[in-house]
Design an enzyme around this catalytic site. Structure first.
Site, PDB file in Angstrom:
ATOM      1  N   ASP A   1      89.628  15.853 -41.127  1.00 32.09           N
ATOM      2  CA  ASP A   1      89.416  17.294 -41.296  1.00 32.09           C
ATOM      3  C   ASP A   1      89.642  17.638 -42.772  1.00 32.09           C
ATOM      4  OD1 ASP A   1      89.650  20.102 -41.254  1.00 32.09           O
ATOM      5  OD2 ASP A   1      90.563  20.074 -39.252  1.00 32.09           O
ATOM      6  N   VAL A   2      88.691  18.336 -43.382  1.00 36.51           N
ATOM      7  CA  VAL A   2      88.864  18.676 -44.808  1.00 36.51           C
ATOM      8  C   VAL A   2      90.068  19.601 -45.030  1.00 36.51           C
ATOM      9  CG1 VAL A   2      86.464  18.330 -45.539  1.00 36.51           C
ATOM     10  CG2 VAL A   2      87.176  20.584 -44.662  1.00 36.51           C
TER      11      VAL A   2
ATOM     12  N   ASN B   1      80.720  18.725 -49.014  1.00 31.76           N
ATOM     13  CA  ASN B   1      79.601  19.315 -48.267  1.00 31.76           C
ATOM     14  C   ASN B   1      79.999  19.915 -46.919  1.00 31.76           C
ATOM     15  OD1 ASN B   1      76.591  19.199 -47.124  1.00 31.76           O
ATOM     16  ND2 ASN B   1      77.867  17.954 -45.768  1.00 31.76           N
TER      17      ASN B   1
ATOM     18  N   SER C   1      76.143  28.061 -51.536  1.00 34.80           N
ATOM     19  CA  SER C   1      75.079  28.681 -50.736  1.00 34.80           C
ATOM     20  C   SER C   1      74.450  29.811 -51.532  1.00 34.80           C
ATOM     21  CB  SER C   1      75.695  29.250 -49.456  1.00 34.80           C
ATOM     22  OG  SER C   1      74.798  30.120 -48.796  1.00 34.80           O
TER      23      SER C   1
ATOM     24  N   TYR D   1      82.452  33.657 -45.071  1.00 38.08           N
ATOM     25  CA  TYR D   1      81.511  32.614 -45.501  1.00 38.08           C
ATOM     26  C   TYR D   1      81.055  32.891 -46.935  1.00 38.08           C
ATOM     27  CZ  TYR D   1      77.575  29.322 -45.288  1.00 38.08           C
ATOM     28  OH  TYR D   1      76.703  28.282 -45.542  1.00 38.08           O
TER      29      TYR D   1
ATOM     30  N   LYS E   1      82.024  30.763 -50.343  1.00 33.44           N
ATOM     31  CA  LYS E   1      80.951  30.093 -51.087  1.00 33.44           C
ATOM     32  C   LYS E   1      80.895  30.598 -52.532  1.00 33.44           C
ATOM     33  CE  LYS E   1      79.179  27.363 -47.876  1.00 33.44           C
ATOM     34  NZ  LYS E   1      79.439  25.917 -47.940  1.00 33.44           N
TER      35      LYS E   1
HETATM   36  N1  LIG Z   1      72.000  24.882 -43.174  1.00 32.03           N
HETATM   37  C1  LIG Z   1      71.942  25.906 -44.003  1.00 32.03           C
HETATM   38  O1  LIG Z   1      71.090  26.801 -43.850  1.00 32.03           O
HETATM   39  C2  LIG Z   1      72.866  25.993 -45.189  1.00 32.03           C
HETATM   40  C3  LIG Z   1      72.507  26.826 -46.258  1.00 32.03           C
HETATM   41  C4  LIG Z   1      73.351  26.892 -47.370  1.00 32.03           C
HETATM   42  C5  LIG Z   1      74.510  26.142 -47.406  1.00 32.03           C
HETATM   43  N2  LIG Z   1      74.835  25.351 -46.336  1.00 32.03           N
HETATM   44  C6  LIG Z   1      76.051  24.552 -46.431  1.00 32.03           C
HETATM   45  O2  LIG Z   1      75.684  23.200 -46.424  1.00 32.03           O
HETATM   46  C7  LIG Z   1      76.768  22.385 -45.957  1.00 32.03           C
HETATM   47  C8  LIG Z   1      76.270  21.395 -44.927  1.00 32.03           C
HETATM   48  O3  LIG Z   1      75.844  22.113 -43.764  1.00 32.03           O
HETATM   49  P1  LIG Z   1      74.644  21.623 -42.827  1.00 32.03           P
HETATM   50  O4  LIG Z   1      73.531  22.551 -43.029  1.00 32.03           O
HETATM   51  O5  LIG Z   1      74.432  20.155 -43.013  1.00 32.03           O
HETATM   52  O6  LIG Z   1      75.287  21.946 -41.381  1.00 32.03           O
HETATM   53  P2  LIG Z   1      75.775  20.988 -40.184  1.00 32.03           P
HETATM   54  O7  LIG Z   1      76.503  21.870 -39.241  1.00 32.03           O
HETATM   55  O8  LIG Z   1      74.636  20.209 -39.669  1.00 32.03           O
HETATM   56  O9  LIG Z   1      76.771  19.965 -40.896  1.00 32.03           O
HETATM   57  C9  LIG Z   1      78.057  20.316 -41.312  1.00 32.03           C
HETATM   58  C10 LIG Z   1      78.967  19.132 -41.084  1.00 32.03           C
HETATM   59  O10 LIG Z   1      80.292  19.467 -41.541  1.00 32.03           O
HETATM   60  C11 LIG Z   1      81.218  18.989 -40.591  1.00 32.03           C
HETATM   61  N3  LIG Z   1      82.474  19.760 -40.655  1.00 32.03           N
HETATM   62  C12 LIG Z   1      82.644  21.057 -40.355  1.00 32.03           C
HETATM   63  N4  LIG Z   1      83.930  21.413 -40.512  1.00 32.03           N
HETATM   64  C13 LIG Z   1      84.580  20.296 -40.934  1.00 32.03           C
HETATM   65  C14 LIG Z   1      85.931  20.027 -41.278  1.00 32.03           C
HETATM   66  N5  LIG Z   1      86.882  20.977 -41.157  1.00 32.03           N
HETATM   67  N6  LIG Z   1      86.261  18.787 -41.711  1.00 32.03           N
HETATM   68  C15 LIG Z   1      85.300  17.815 -41.793  1.00 32.03           C
HETATM   69  N7  LIG Z   1      84.015  18.016 -41.468  1.00 32.03           N
HETATM   70  C16 LIG Z   1      83.655  19.239 -41.033  1.00 32.03           C
HETATM   71  C17 LIG Z   1      80.518  19.197 -39.261  1.00 32.03           C
HETATM   72  O11 LIG Z   1      81.101  18.437 -38.213  1.00 32.03           O
HETATM   73  C18 LIG Z   1      79.096  18.796 -39.590  1.00 32.03           C
HETATM   74  O12 LIG Z   1      78.860  17.422 -39.396  1.00 32.03           O
HETATM   75  C19 LIG Z   1      77.808  23.374 -45.440  1.00 32.03           C
HETATM   76  O13 LIG Z   1      78.823  23.543 -46.416  1.00 32.03           O
HETATM   77  C20 LIG Z   1      77.017  24.662 -45.275  1.00 32.03           C
HETATM   78  O14 LIG Z   1      77.845  25.807 -45.351  1.00 32.03           O
HETATM   79  C21 LIG Z   1      74.040  25.265 -45.241  1.00 32.03           C
END
Ligand SMILES: NC(=O)c1ccc[n+]([C@@H]2O[C@H](COP(=O)([O-])OP(=O)(O)OC[C@H]3O[C@@H](n4cnc5c(N)ncnc54)[C@H](O)[C@@H]3O)[C@@H](O)[C@H]2O)c1
Length: 278
Positions: A76-77, A103, A156, A177, A181
């Protein structure tokens, strides 16, 4: 693809699926070995299914299928000690560390618990403190190693523009959020400033919507169907695509890890299909 990352090692959080997996596969394809962690558990305020252990196993398979090494752990981060243990295990295996991609993330911005202080707090804990923990546990190694490095924080477009336009668009989760960010841009600048002397660069990537399970779910579908069209406008891209792909962000991460960006630091790189122009 060239092996420009041959002999390099990347630590990536949130590696089980989505963008984290795309970064792992992209860097591995170009020769890097991977250290990765993922929570692989649900967080209560998050109203879409989070990743599980079989997602993590699939990432391991994909990286190994490219002939690269991977040390993957459930962690967990929010738990700095667990991150340190994972990085220690990876460095023991591969002997070094070059890139860090912070990430991991959650999006408790809509859905049943989104307008609670817990959703706000979860955002700050995972998206801000989690990134702090990731950088704190890795930057001293990069300094000690003495060969520079690149740290990428996943921010983001929510960091750079308001995500809500009406009262109905307001949730404490979406405020959390966006605030977390936005704070990553500041975090990146401060780390970039004091790490510059060691040729360690720190930048954020600021994506628009990315086609991952974070947005491909009922929570988001419901928002787009039933939300106020004014609020939905806040999410529209200038280049006419609904969302970009994880590989589009992985391209940016690969560039930020490469020597081609060796003097690029302290920046917020928008990969937002022009969303911030609207
Ligand atoms: N998908 C979008 O539209 C979008 C847009 C802008 C930014 N983001 C950012 O991109 C990053 C990646 O997201 P994604 O789109 O791949 O979503 P996703 O939900 O597919 O992947 C996120 C991953 O982070 C892991 N995670 C969550 N909380 C955690 C914790 N406490 N410790 C360890 N791991 C944890 C999850 O289990 C998951 O595997 C995130 O930071 C998200 O906020 C996403």
């Amino acid at each position: 693809m060239s092996g420009r990352f041959e002999g390099k090692v990347a630590f990536i959080t949130g590696i089980a699926r989505g963008q984290g997996r795309a970064h792992a596969v992209r860097l591995a394809r170009e020769g890097a070995d991977i250290i990765g962690i993922d929570l692989c558990e649900q967080i209560d305020t998050v109203d879409y299914p989070m990743a599980n252990s079989s997602d993590l196993d699939e990432t391991v398979k994909l990286v190994e299928g490219l002939g690269r090494g991977i040390v993957a752990r459930r962690a967990d981060v929010r738990d700095g000690d667990a991150l340190t243990a994972a990085v220690d295990a990876g460095v023991a295996e591969f002997g070094r560390l070059d890139f860090v991609v912070a990430n991991a993330g959650i999006m408790p911005v809509w859905g049943k618990d989104s307008n609670t202080m817990q959703a706000w707090q979860d955002c700050l804990d995972v998206l801000l403190t989690g990134v702090l923990n990731t950088v704190e546990t890795t930057y001293p190694r990069l300094i000690d190693q003495g060969t520079g490095g690149s740290i990428v924080l996943t921010s983001s477009m929510a960091a750079v523009r308001p995500m809500m336009r009406t009262r109905g668009g307001h949730t404490l989760g979406l405020l959390g959020y966006s605030a977390a960010k936005a704070a990553l841009i500041n975090l990146a600048q401060n780390y970039a400033s004091f790490l510059a002397n060691y040729h360690v660069r720190v930048n954020t990537v600021n994506p628009t919507g990315v086609n991952t399970p974070m947005i491909q779910n009922e929570m988001v579908e419901d928002r787009f169907t039933n939300g106020n069209p004014e609020d939905i406008k806040a999410l529209v891209n200038a280049i006419p695509v609904d969302a970009v792909d994880p590989e589009d962000i992985a391209n940016a991460v690969a560039w930020l890890c490469s020597d081609e960006s060796k003097f690029y630091t302290g920046n917020a790189m928008r990969i937002d299909a022009g969303a911030s122009l609207r």
